[in-house]
Design a protein around this motif. Structure first.
Motif, short mmCIF file in Angstrom:
data_model
loop_
_atom_site.label_atom_id
_atom_site.label_comp_id
_atom_site.label_asym_id
_atom_site.label_seq_id
_atom_site.Cartn_x
_atom_site.Cartn_y
_atom_site.Cartn_z
N LEU A 149 55.42 -19.94 -62.38
CA LEU A 149 55.32 -20.19 -60.96
C LEU A 149 56.03 -19.11 -60.15
CD1 LEU A 149 55.96 -24.03 -60.84
CD2 LEU A 149 53.77 -22.83 -60.77
N LYS A 150 56.93 -18.39 -60.75
CA LYS A 150 57.68 -17.34 -60.07
C LYS A 150 57.03 -15.99 -60.36
CE LYS A 150 61.46 -19.60 -58.60
NZ LYS A 150 62.16 -19.43 -57.35
N PRO A 151 56.44 -15.38 -59.37
CA PRO A 151 55.81 -14.07 -59.59
C PRO A 151 56.86 -12.98 -59.78
CG PRO A 151 55.78 -14.61 -57.28
CD PRO A 151 56.32 -15.82 -58.01
N ARG A 152 56.43 -11.87 -60.34
CA ARG A 152 57.33 -10.73 -60.48
C ARG A 152 57.63 -10.18 -59.11
NH1 ARG A 152 54.82 -7.47 -65.66
NH2 ARG A 152 55.19 -9.16 -67.13
N ILE A 153 58.88 -9.81 -58.90
CA ILE A 153 59.27 -9.26 -57.61
C ILE A 153 59.99 -7.93 -57.79
CG2 ILE A 153 59.33 -11.48 -56.42
CD1 ILE A 153 62.38 -11.50 -56.73
N VAL A 154 59.97 -7.13 -56.74
CA VAL A 154 60.60 -5.81 -56.73
C VAL A 154 61.55 -5.74 -55.54
CG1 VAL A 154 60.21 -3.32 -56.53
CG2 VAL A 154 58.56 -4.74 -57.76
N ILE A 155 62.75 -5.24 -55.79
CA ILE A 155 63.75 -5.11 -54.73
C ILE A 155 64.42 -3.75 -54.87
CG2 ILE A 155 65.94 -6.04 -53.84
CD1 ILE A 155 65.07 -8.78 -54.77
N ARG A 162 66.34 -11.87 -61.22
CA ARG A 162 65.06 -11.75 -61.89
C ARG A 162 64.21 -10.60 -61.36
NH1 ARG A 162 60.38 -13.78 -60.10
NH2 ARG A 162 60.33 -14.62 -58.00
N ALA A 163 64.66 -9.97 -60.27
CA ALA A 163 63.90 -8.89 -59.65
C ALA A 163 64.00 -7.59 -60.45
CB ALA A 163 64.43 -8.64 -58.24
N LYS A 164 62.93 -6.81 -60.36
CA LYS A 164 62.96 -5.44 -60.85
C LYS A 164 63.61 -4.62 -59.74
CE LYS A 164 60.12 -1.59 -62.33
NZ LYS A 164 58.75 -1.08 -62.52
N VAL A 165 64.73 -3.97 -60.04
CA VAL A 165 65.47 -3.21 -59.04
C VAL A 165 65.11 -1.74 -59.19
CG1 VAL A 165 67.77 -2.65 -58.17
CG2 VAL A 165 67.32 -4.92 -59.12
N VAL A 166 64.69 -1.13 -58.07
CA VAL A 166 64.23 0.26 -58.07
C VAL A 166 64.88 1.02 -56.93
CG1 VAL A 166 62.01 -0.38 -59.13
CG2 VAL A 166 62.19 -0.23 -56.65
N LYS A 167 64.74 2.34 -56.96
CA LYS A 167 65.20 3.18 -55.86
C LYS A 167 64.46 2.78 -54.59
CE LYS A 167 67.65 6.24 -58.31
NZ LYS A 167 69.08 6.07 -58.29
N LEU A 180 60.57 -15.22 -49.88
CA LEU A 180 59.74 -14.07 -49.51
C LEU A 180 60.22 -12.75 -50.09
CD1 LEU A 180 59.05 -14.85 -45.75
CD2 LEU A 180 57.33 -14.67 -47.57
N ILE A 181 61.53 -12.57 -50.26
CA ILE A 181 62.05 -11.26 -50.65
C ILE A 181 61.43 -10.78 -51.97
CG2 ILE A 181 64.12 -12.13 -51.86
CD1 ILE A 181 64.09 -9.03 -49.60
N ALA A 207 51.87 -15.32 -54.50
CA ALA A 207 52.20 -16.65 -54.01
C ALA A 207 53.45 -17.13 -54.74
CB ALA A 207 51.04 -17.62 -54.26
N ILE A 208 54.19 -18.01 -54.07
CA ILE A 208 55.39 -18.57 -54.67
C ILE A 208 55.58 -19.99 -54.17
CG2 ILE A 208 56.97 -17.74 -52.87
CD1 ILE A 208 58.99 -17.15 -55.19
N GLU A 209 56.12 -20.84 -55.03
CA GLU A 209 56.52 -22.18 -54.64
C GLU A 209 58.00 -22.13 -54.31
OE1 GLU A 209 55.50 -25.26 -57.37
OE2 GLU A 209 53.36 -24.84 -57.22
N TRP A 210 58.40 -22.88 -53.30
CA TRP A 210 59.80 -22.92 -52.90
C TRP A 210 60.13 -24.32 -52.42
CZ3 TRP A 210 60.88 -23.64 -47.59
CH2 TRP A 210 59.77 -23.55 -46.75
N THR A 211 61.42 -24.63 -52.43
CA THR A 211 61.90 -25.95 -52.03
C THR A 211 62.60 -25.84 -50.69
OG1 THR A 211 62.18 -26.54 -54.35
CG2 THR A 211 63.30 -27.92 -52.73
N ALA A 212 62.14 -26.64 -49.73
CA ALA A 212 62.76 -26.66 -48.41
C ALA A 212 64.08 -27.42 -48.47
CB ALA A 212 61.81 -27.32 -47.41
N ARG A 213 64.82 -27.35 -47.39
CA ARG A 213 66.12 -28.03 -47.34
C ARG A 213 65.99 -29.54 -47.45
NH1 ARG A 213 68.56 -23.88 -42.97
NH2 ARG A 213 69.33 -22.38 -44.51
#
Length: 140
Positions: free
Chosen positions: A12-18, A50-55, A107-108, A115-121
Motif C-alpha cells: 500500500l505504500k508506494p516508493r518515494i524519493v526525497i 523508507r524513502a530513497k534519498v538522493v541529491k 504527500l511527501i 496513490a497512497i492510503e493515509w489515516t486522518a486525525r
C-alpha cells in the motif's frame, strides 16, 4: 496468513524519493516536535526512513518536495490543490498545508500517478492519488 497480510500492507505504500536537503530538515523537524506531536513525528520519520534519498538535483520534477504545489484526487472523488510547506508557513485558506499534518506527511516524496492510503486525525483511512506536481524553486 499473517505474512500475506503484512506483505499486502507494505504494498500500500508506494516508493518515494526525497532530497537529502528535505530528509535532513524534516528529520530535524520531526525530532523537534516528537514530545508534542508523537504520532505525526513517528509517521513522518517512518516515511523518511523508507524513502530513497538522493541529491536535490536528482529528484524528478514530478515528485512532491517541500514547497511543491500538488493536485490530487481524494477517495471522495474531489480534486484538490495544495502547497506543501513547513508549519510556520501553513495557511489552509491559502491552500498551504503543513508537512506536520497526516496528509502532508502522506504527500511527501510521491510522484505523479502514485496513490497512497493515509489515516486522518479522526482515525479514518483515506486514499489520494497525485495528479500533478509543480516543483518548488530549485533547492540550494
Amino acid at each position: 496468513m499473517t505474512t500475506q497480510k503484512a506483505a499486502s500492507s507494505k504494498r500500500l505504500k508506494p516508493r518515494i524519493v526525497i532530497s537529502e536537503t528535505d530528509q535532513e530538515r524534516l528529520t530535524d523537524l520531526a525530532n523537534a516536535v516528537a514530545d508534542r506531536q508523537p504520532e505525526i513525528a513517528d509517521e513522518l520519520l517512518t516515511e523518511l526512513e523508507r524513502a530513497k534519498v538522493v541529491k536535490p538535483k536528482s529528484v524528478p520534477a514530478n515528485v512532491v518536495k517541500m514547497g511543491s504545489t500538488v493536485e490530487y484526487s481524494a477517495d471522495d472523488g474531489q480534486r484538490r490543490q495544495v502547497t506543501l510547506v513547513y508549519p510556520g508557513d501553513a495557511d489552509i485558506a491559502a491552500g498551504k498545508i503543513s508537512i506536520l499534518t497526516p496528509i502532508g506527511t502522506a504527500l511527501i516524496g510521491l510522484a505523479e500517478g502514485q496513490a497512497i492510503e493515509w489515516t486522518a486525525r479522526d482515525d479514518r483511512r483515506h486514499k489520494l492519488t497525485v495528479l500533478a506536481v509543480s516543483s518548488a524553486a530549485a533547492e540550494a
